[in-house]
Design a protein around this motif. Structure first.
Motif, PDB file in Angstrom:
ATOM      1  N   SER A  69       2.173 -28.414-129.675  1.00  0.00           N
ATOM      2  CA  SER A  69       2.959 -27.171-130.078  1.00  0.00           C
ATOM      3  C   SER A  69       2.935 -26.304-128.662  1.00  0.00           C
ATOM      4  CB  SER A  69       2.398 -26.394-131.337  1.00  0.00           C
ATOM      5  OG  SER A  69       2.362 -27.095-132.302  1.00  0.00           O
ATOM      6  N   ALA A  70       1.892 -26.211-127.864  1.00  0.00           N
ATOM      7  CA  ALA A  70       2.058 -25.269-126.696  1.00  0.00           C
ATOM      8  C   ALA A  70       2.851 -25.896-125.648  1.00  0.00           C
ATOM      9  CB  ALA A  70       0.694 -25.058-126.372  1.00  0.00           C
ATOM     10  N   LEU A  71       2.986 -27.127-125.511  1.00  0.00           N
ATOM     11  CA  LEU A  71       3.710 -27.761-124.605  1.00  0.00           C
ATOM     12  C   LEU A  71       5.251 -28.141-125.048  1.00  0.00           C
ATOM     13  CD1 LEU A  71       1.098 -30.567-123.147  1.00  0.00           C
ATOM     14  CD2 LEU A  71       1.684 -28.434-121.984  1.00  0.00           C
ATOM     15  N   ALA A  72       5.237 -27.662-126.173  1.00  0.00           N
ATOM     16  CA  ALA A  72       6.785 -27.813-126.797  1.00  0.00           C
ATOM     17  C   ALA A  72       7.259 -26.476-126.704  1.00  0.00           C
ATOM     18  CB  ALA A  72       7.082 -28.567-128.070  1.00  0.00           C
ATOM     19  N   SER A  73       6.684 -25.339-126.553  1.00  0.00           N
ATOM     20  CA  SER A  73       7.296 -24.098-126.473  1.00  0.00           C
ATOM     21  C   SER A  73       8.263 -23.900-125.432  1.00  0.00           C
ATOM     22  CB  SER A  73       5.915 -23.051-126.313  1.00  0.00           C
ATOM     23  OG  SER A  73       5.498 -23.379-124.843  1.00  0.00           O
ATOM     24  N   ASN A  74       9.011 -22.734-125.640  1.00  0.00           N
ATOM     25  CA  ASN A  74       9.992 -22.490-124.516  1.00  0.00           C
ATOM     26  C   ASN A  74       9.275 -22.206-123.040  1.00  0.00           C
ATOM     27  OD1 ASN A  74      12.165 -22.823-126.346  1.00  0.00           O
ATOM     28  ND2 ASN A  74      12.129 -20.561-126.999  1.00  0.00           N
ATOM     29  N   SER A  75       8.174 -21.593-123.214  1.00  0.00           N
ATOM     30  CA  SER A  75       7.685 -21.404-121.793  1.00  0.00           C
ATOM     31  C   SER A  75       7.414 -22.724-120.940  1.00  0.00           C
ATOM     32  CB  SER A  75       6.442 -20.202-122.048  1.00  0.00           C
ATOM     33  OG  SER A  75       5.465 -21.009-122.900  1.00  0.00           O
ATOM     34  N   ALA A  76       6.718 -23.387-122.008  1.00  0.00           N
ATOM     35  CA  ALA A  76       6.205 -24.606-121.271  1.00  0.00           C
ATOM     36  C   ALA A  76       7.534 -25.379-120.699  1.00  0.00           C
ATOM     37  CB  ALA A  76       5.285 -25.641-122.361  1.00  0.00           C
ATOM     38  N   LYS A  77       8.507 -25.523-121.437  1.00  0.00           N
ATOM     39  CA  LYS A  77       9.870 -26.071-121.038  1.00  0.00           C
ATOM     40  C   LYS A  77      10.370 -25.482-119.729  1.00  0.00           C
ATOM     41  CE  LYS A  77      11.224 -27.560-125.698  1.00  0.00           C
ATOM     42  NZ  LYS A  77      12.229 -27.462-126.835  1.00  0.00           N
ATOM     43  N   THR A  78      10.398 -24.189-119.785  1.00  0.00           N
ATOM     44  CA  THR A  78      10.648 -23.444-118.433  1.00  0.00           C
ATOM     45  C   THR A  78       9.843 -24.086-117.386  1.00  0.00           C
ATOM     46  OG1 THR A  78      11.508 -21.399-119.878  1.00  0.00           O
ATOM     47  CG2 THR A  78      11.196 -21.485-117.569  1.00  0.00           C
ATOM     48  N   ALA A  79       8.621 -24.182-117.509  1.00  0.00           N
ATOM     49  CA  ALA A  79       7.837 -24.488-116.463  1.00  0.00           C
ATOM     50  C   ALA A  79       8.071 -25.859-115.990  1.00  0.00           C
ATOM     51  CB  ALA A  79       6.309 -24.359-116.955  1.00  0.00           C
ATOM     52  N   GLU A  80       8.336 -26.670-117.063  1.00  0.00           N
ATOM     53  CA  GLU A  80       8.690 -28.253-116.503  1.00  0.00           C
ATOM     54  C   GLU A  80      10.007 -28.110-115.854  1.00  0.00           C
ATOM     55  OE1 GLU A  80       8.478 -32.292-116.271  1.00  0.00           O
ATOM     56  OE2 GLU A  80       6.984 -30.806-116.896  1.00  0.00           O
ATOM     57  N   ASN A  81      10.961 -27.404-116.187  1.00  0.00           N
ATOM     58  CA  ASN A  81      12.111 -27.267-115.469  1.00  0.00           C
ATOM     59  C   ASN A  81      11.879 -27.136-114.063  1.00  0.00           C
ATOM     60  OD1 ASN A  81      13.771 -28.112-117.586  1.00  0.00           O
ATOM     61  ND2 ASN A  81      13.967 -26.056-118.063  1.00  0.00           N
ATOM     62  N   MET A  82      10.878 -26.301-113.706  1.00  0.00           N
ATOM     63  CA  MET A  82      10.410 -25.523-112.327  1.00  0.00           C
ATOM     64  C   MET A  82       9.753 -26.863-111.642  1.00  0.00           C
ATOM     65  SD  MET A  82       9.310 -21.645-112.903  1.00  0.00           S
ATOM     66  CE  MET A  82      10.562 -20.428-113.435  1.00  0.00           C
ATOM     67  N   ARG A  83       9.123 -27.616-112.402  1.00  0.00           N
ATOM     68  CA  ARG A  83       8.453 -28.705-111.720  1.00  0.00           C
ATOM     69  C   ARG A  83       9.674 -29.861-111.465  1.00  0.00           C
ATOM     70  NH1 ARG A  83       3.826 -32.176-115.138  1.00  0.00           N
ATOM     71  NH2 ARG A  83       2.644 -30.380-114.314  1.00  0.00           N
ATOM     72  N   GLN A  84      10.782 -29.964-112.490  1.00  0.00           N
ATOM     73  CA  GLN A  84      11.549 -30.948-111.855  1.00  0.00           C
ATOM     74  C   GLN A  84      12.501 -30.461-110.624  1.00  0.00           C
ATOM     75  OE1 GLN A  84      11.733 -33.992-112.999  1.00  0.00           O
ATOM     76  NE2 GLN A  84       9.962 -33.261-114.287  1.00  0.00           N
ATOM     77  N   THR A  85      12.667 -29.289-110.485  1.00  0.00           N
ATOM     78  CA  THR A  85      13.061 -28.617-109.337  1.00  0.00           C
ATOM     79  C   THR A  85      12.239 -28.742-108.118  1.00  0.00           C
ATOM     80  OG1 THR A  85      14.124 -26.896-110.773  1.00  0.00           O
ATOM     81  CG2 THR A  85      13.936 -26.374-108.464  1.00  0.00           C
ATOM     82  N   ALA A  86      11.082 -28.570-108.266  1.00  0.00           N
ATOM     83  CA  ALA A  86      10.143 -28.994-106.913  1.00  0.00           C
ATOM     84  C   ALA A  86      10.198 -30.358-106.581  1.00  0.00           C
ATOM     85  CB  ALA A  86       8.697 -28.684-107.377  1.00  0.00           C
ATOM     86  N   LEU A  87      10.294 -31.267-107.745  1.00  0.00           N
ATOM     87  CA  LEU A  87      10.537 -32.935-107.304  1.00  0.00           C
ATOM     88  C   LEU A  87      11.588 -32.896-106.571  1.00  0.00           C
ATOM     89  CD1 LEU A  87       8.998 -34.101-110.666  1.00  0.00           C
ATOM     90  CD2 LEU A  87       7.966 -34.400-108.652  1.00  0.00           C
ATOM     91  N   ARG A  88      12.798 -32.194-107.073  1.00  0.00           N
ATOM     92  CA  ARG A  88      14.316 -32.811-106.310  1.00  0.00           C
ATOM     93  C   ARG A  88      14.163 -32.090-104.957  1.00  0.00           C
ATOM     94  NH1 ARG A  88      16.103 -31.164-111.475  1.00  0.00           N
ATOM     95  NH2 ARG A  88      16.260 -28.901-110.873  1.00  0.00           N
ATOM     96  N   LEU A  89      13.174 -30.936-104.602  1.00  0.00           N
ATOM     97  CA  LEU A  89      13.307 -30.434-103.385  1.00  0.00           C
ATOM     98  C   LEU A  89      12.521 -31.204-102.538  1.00  0.00           C
ATOM     99  CD1 LEU A  89      12.802 -26.402-104.232  1.00  0.00           C
ATOM    100  CD2 LEU A  89      14.859 -27.547-103.162  1.00  0.00           C
TER     101      LEU A  89
END
Length: 261
Positions: free
Chosen positions: A239-259
């Motif tokens: 539930s914690a990792l499915a929250s909006n905050s966790a999804k936002t963090a995952e998007n930032m991680r994916q941005t870092a991977l692309r960079l």
């Protein structure tokens, strides 16, 4: 990024969101560790020490990330946030010290005493580290390293819970607790690395490799947690990792991977 406020907001989100998500699951950890206390007198002192140490580690994780963001931005981001966070860290440290003054923890187990002494010695150097951060006279890896070394000794102390547990039931509770503690610590280091890199708008190859390694470690400890935790605990983490905050963090991680690629 437009202006100092947007920099601070983005970096604050980067650091806080994943830790908040994991903290939701950590609520189970604290309750479960407290439950260990009622199981047997043998684990009473260890469980109490683990709970107090975990609370301090959580605040050190946030302070570490803010310090990295502050250094990476040249003192632009986190000026006021870092000051407030340090006060919270100091409060948790004072609570731990008061507990240690009331309880004879060091004489209960040699290895526990060693980890505790090392952690407290590093806490004694924290003001010096903070000053070097304020003055921008230290590098991000060095600052992060001090917080990580401190947390490492506290976490090693927490890691004694499964070893010292007198029966399999308590071991079964302590192991997932420890797995999530490690997962949360590596998430905190990742956020500190990303905060410093995003603030500088650069991602060096060594830091990118470190970032990848931290992601892999989190995945490993998440798998171990899911193997050992009960259904309720697993549900809380999902539930914690499915929250909006966790999804936002995952998007930032994916941005870092692309960079970094």
């Amino acid at each position: 990024m437009n202006g100092n406020n947007s920099i601070t907001f983005r970096l604050t989100s980067l650091i806080a969101l994943p830790l908040v998500a994991l903290l939701m699951a950590s609520g189970w950890l604290i309750n479960d560790a407290s439950h260990l206390k009622s199981q047997t007198e043998t684990t009473l002192l260890f469980a109490d020490t683990a709970v107090k140490s975990s609370a301090l580690v959580h605040e050190l994780q946030k302070e570490r990330g803010m310090s990295a963001g502050y250094l990476g931005s040249g003192g632009v981001a986190f000026r006021s946030e870092l000051s407030s966070q340090r006060q919270i860290t100091d409060q948790r440290y004072e609570e731990l010290q008061q507990f240690l003054q009331q309880q004879d923890v060091r004489s209960s187990h040699t290895e526990l005493a060693e980890h505790l002494s090392e952690a407290l010695a590093l806490m004694g150097e924290l003001d010096r580290v903070r000053m070097s951060v304020d003055n921008l006279s230290t590098e991000i890896p060095k600052a992060i390293g001090h917080y990580t070394a401190t947390n490492g000794h506290f976490i090693d102390l927490i890691g004694l819970l499964p070893i010292l547990a007198p029966n399999s039931e308590i071991v079964g509770q302590a192991i997932p607790y420890l797995n999530l503690v490690y997962m949360k610590e590596y998430a905190g280091i990742e956020r500190a690395v990303l905060a410093g890199s995003f603030a500088r708008n650069t991602f060096s190859e060594p830091l990118f490799r470190k970032f990848i390694g931290l992601v892999e470690k989190q995945q490993t400890f998440r798998s171990l947690f899911e193997m050992n935790a009960n259904t309720e605990a697993q549900g809380l983490l999902k539930s914690a990792l499915a929250s909006n905050s966790a999804k936002t963090a995952e998007n930032m991680r994916q941005t870092a991977l692309r960079l970094g690629m």
